[in-house]
Design a protein around this motif. Structure first.
Motif, PDB file in Angstrom:
ATOM      1  N   UNK A  97      46.746  15.811  64.151  1.00  0.00           N
ATOM      2  CA  UNK A  97      46.800  14.889  62.745  1.00  0.00           C
ATOM      3  C   UNK A  97      45.318  15.277  62.331  1.00  0.00           C
ATOM      4  N   UNK A  98      45.276  16.501  61.453  1.00  0.00           N
ATOM      5  CA  UNK A  98      44.031  16.869  61.199  1.00  0.00           C
ATOM      6  C   UNK A  98      43.335  15.917  60.151  1.00  0.00           C
ATOM      7  N   UNK A 134      49.398  11.577  53.515  1.00  0.00           N
ATOM      8  CA  UNK A 134      50.608  11.593  53.935  1.00  0.00           C
ATOM      9  C   UNK A 134      51.350  10.229  54.401  1.00  0.00           C
ATOM     10  N   UNK A 135      51.955   9.386  53.444  1.00  0.00           N
ATOM     11  CA  UNK A 135      52.180   8.084  53.750  1.00  0.00           C
ATOM     12  C   UNK A 135      53.476   7.993  54.449  1.00  0.00           C
ATOM     13  N   UNK A 136      53.956   9.207  55.014  1.00  0.00           N
ATOM     14  CA  UNK A 136      55.088   8.967  55.788  1.00  0.00           C
ATOM     15  C   UNK A 136      54.629   8.560  57.228  1.00  0.00           C
ATOM     16  N   UNK A 172      48.851  24.990  58.973  1.00  0.00           N
ATOM     17  CA  UNK A 172      48.843  23.706  59.103  1.00  0.00           C
ATOM     18  C   UNK A 172      50.196  22.974  59.268  1.00  0.00           C
ATOM     19  N   UNK A 173      51.186  23.526  58.714  1.00  0.00           N
ATOM     20  CA  UNK A 173      52.464  23.144  58.837  1.00  0.00           C
ATOM     21  C   UNK A 173      52.983  23.644  60.395  1.00  0.00           C
ATOM     22  N   UNK A 174      52.790  24.653  60.852  1.00  0.00           N
ATOM     23  CA  UNK A 174      52.938  24.849  62.309  1.00  0.00           C
ATOM     24  C   UNK A 174      52.334  23.927  63.376  1.00  0.00           C
ATOM     25  N   UNK A 200      55.057  17.148  52.190  1.00  0.00           N
ATOM     26  CA  UNK A 200      55.315  18.518  52.595  1.00  0.00           C
ATOM     27  C   UNK A 200      53.784  19.468  52.217  1.00  0.00           C
ATOM     28  N   UNK A 201      53.132  18.601  51.287  1.00  0.00           N
ATOM     29  CA  UNK A 201      51.519  19.545  51.210  1.00  0.00           C
ATOM     30  C   UNK A 201      50.585  18.858  52.269  1.00  0.00           C
ATOM     31  N   UNK A 202      50.711  17.649  52.478  1.00  0.00           N
ATOM     32  CA  UNK A 202      49.628  16.834  53.146  1.00  0.00           C
ATOM     33  C   UNK A 202      50.155  16.429  54.686  1.00  0.00           C
ATOM     34  N   UNK A 203      51.059  17.133  55.189  1.00  0.00           N
ATOM     35  CA  UNK A 203      51.488  16.651  56.469  1.00  0.00           C
ATOM     36  C   UNK A 203      50.813  16.126  57.547  1.00  0.00           C
TER      37      UNK A 203
END
Length: 383
Positions: free
Chosen positions: A262-263, A137-139, A278-280, A128-131
């Motif tokens: 993917x910044x 973001x390891x997702x 950034x979330x948008x 949620x922080x580093x999307x």
């Protein structure tokens, strides 16, 4: 040494201040709690009852092989739906203002094969922080060398076919989660920016609750059901593949579709954008007008609202979604949205195909195809 990521464009923080005021006003003016309502409790009862009923039907029903395999597939899907609709909110502490209720429904996560403690770190804190920030973001680090979600990775020959085989690999997501992922993440020194330092009790809980899951879904069926070992293995794999495919598709359609970015941070670790914007830019909605999609996905088809307001129960996302969409338009910001699940699936397929063939590019915000750049606000929103 990897730099700590910071979101530095404070001038754009006005959007988040405004949308928070509007959403807060919605709950205040209508005298509505941000937590679960009757509809949410009904969903909880429906999915938990369905999960238990399916499990008992398989264990005690004595059905023929074909029916049992079908029930295993449905059980796997219900495991994902319980995670989406019940546990996800509870672990975010958005289900209830009562911490005991949140802890109780968080515990259910163990019974569908995953650790709520590890998930809280990987998802709530890191994702949620580093999307969509590679290396943080390891997702998006799904299957290194096989699936490429970011232009920071060098393309290999195999990945040029990833738009074909990625969906098969998604089916293995839950199998990996049950036997590998939680252990790997727990014993990593760092998960993204989060330095791992676990209370001693969590070491016990990890192995103890995994043991309970293995007993319920491996030992007990073998002890109680009149089946051979290979029939058990087949049923177990069908359940895991079903759950994994549902999980994989829903999560990827929220972040890896056309238009999402993917910044890359600069050499100082700075992302020159405000966190909310950034979330948008890294998150997308899909199928928000379909009641079935909304009911099954537990708000995860409204990831924009979820990422901006993770402490709000997902049952309220349709109402606050209109507020978020309008506020994005007021600030001339894109609101990325696919009209249906199928449209999002096609968009994901196209993104996988493009990423499997593109060469490395060092430009930040590079996962936005040219046709999507410099579009006016609402470019991806439903008209």
């Amino acid at each position: 040494m990897r730099k700590k990521v910071r979101f530095t464009n404070v001038n754009n923080s006005t959007f988040y201040v405004t949308v928070r005021k509007r959403v807060d006003a919605y709950f205040t003016d209508n005298n509505i709690s941000i937590h679960a309502n009757r509809a949410m409790w009904f969903k909880t009862l429906f999915f938990l009852t369905g999960l238990i009923a399916l499990y008992l039907m398989i264990l005690l029903g004595g059905f023929n092989a074909g029916v049992t395999l079908l029930l295993c597939a449905i059980l796997g899907a219900f495991g994902a739906f319980v995670g989406f609709n019940v546990c996800h909110d509870a672990i975010h502490k958005s289900y209830s203002a009562n911490s005991t209720i949140n802890k109780f429904f968080s515990f259910v996560f163990n019974l569908i094969g995953a650790s709520p403690y590890v998930w809280n770190i990987c998802h709530n804190i890191v994702h949620h922080t580093y999307t969509n920030i590679a290396g943080h973001d390891e997702d998006i680090d799904v299957a290194p060398g096989l699936i490429r979600f970011s232009e920071t990775e060098t393309v290999n020959k195999v990945q040029s076919y990833q738009h074909y085989y990625a969906f098969v690999l998604y089916s293995f997501a839950m199998l990996s989660w049950v036997f590998r992922k939680d252990y790997k993440k727990f014993f990593q020194k760092k998960i993204g920016e989060h330095v791992s330092s676990h209370p001693r009790i969590e070491y016990f809980k990890l192995f103890f609750y995994k043991g309970i899951y293995y007993f319920l879904f491996i030992a007990l069926p073998l002890l109680m059901m009149n089946i051979t070992w290979w029939q058990f293995v087949l049923g177990f794999l069908v359940m895991q593949f079903s759950q994994g495919l549902v999980l994989g598709l829903v999560f990827q359609l929220a972040h890896v579709v056309e238009g999402t970015s993917f910044p890359l941070p600069d050499e100082k670790g700075n992302i020159e954008e405000a966190w909310a914007i950034h979330q948008l830019q890294t998150t997308a909605n899909f199928g928000v007008d379909c009641k079935v999609t909304g009911f099954l996905c537990g708000g995860l088809n409204r990831q924009i609202e979820h990422h901006l307001f993770p402490k709000v129960c997902h049952i309220h996302y349709p109402a606050i979604g209109e507020i978020v969409r309008q506020t994005a338009a007021d600030f001339n910001l894109n609101y990325i949205e696919s009209p249906t699940f199928g449209a999002a699936l096609v968009s994901h397929y196209k993104t996988l195909k493009r990423l499997g063939k593109e060469t490395y590019n060092e430009t930040p915000y590079i996962n936005r195809p040219e046709q999507y750049m410099n579009r006016p606000a609402m470019a991806f929103a439903k008209k």
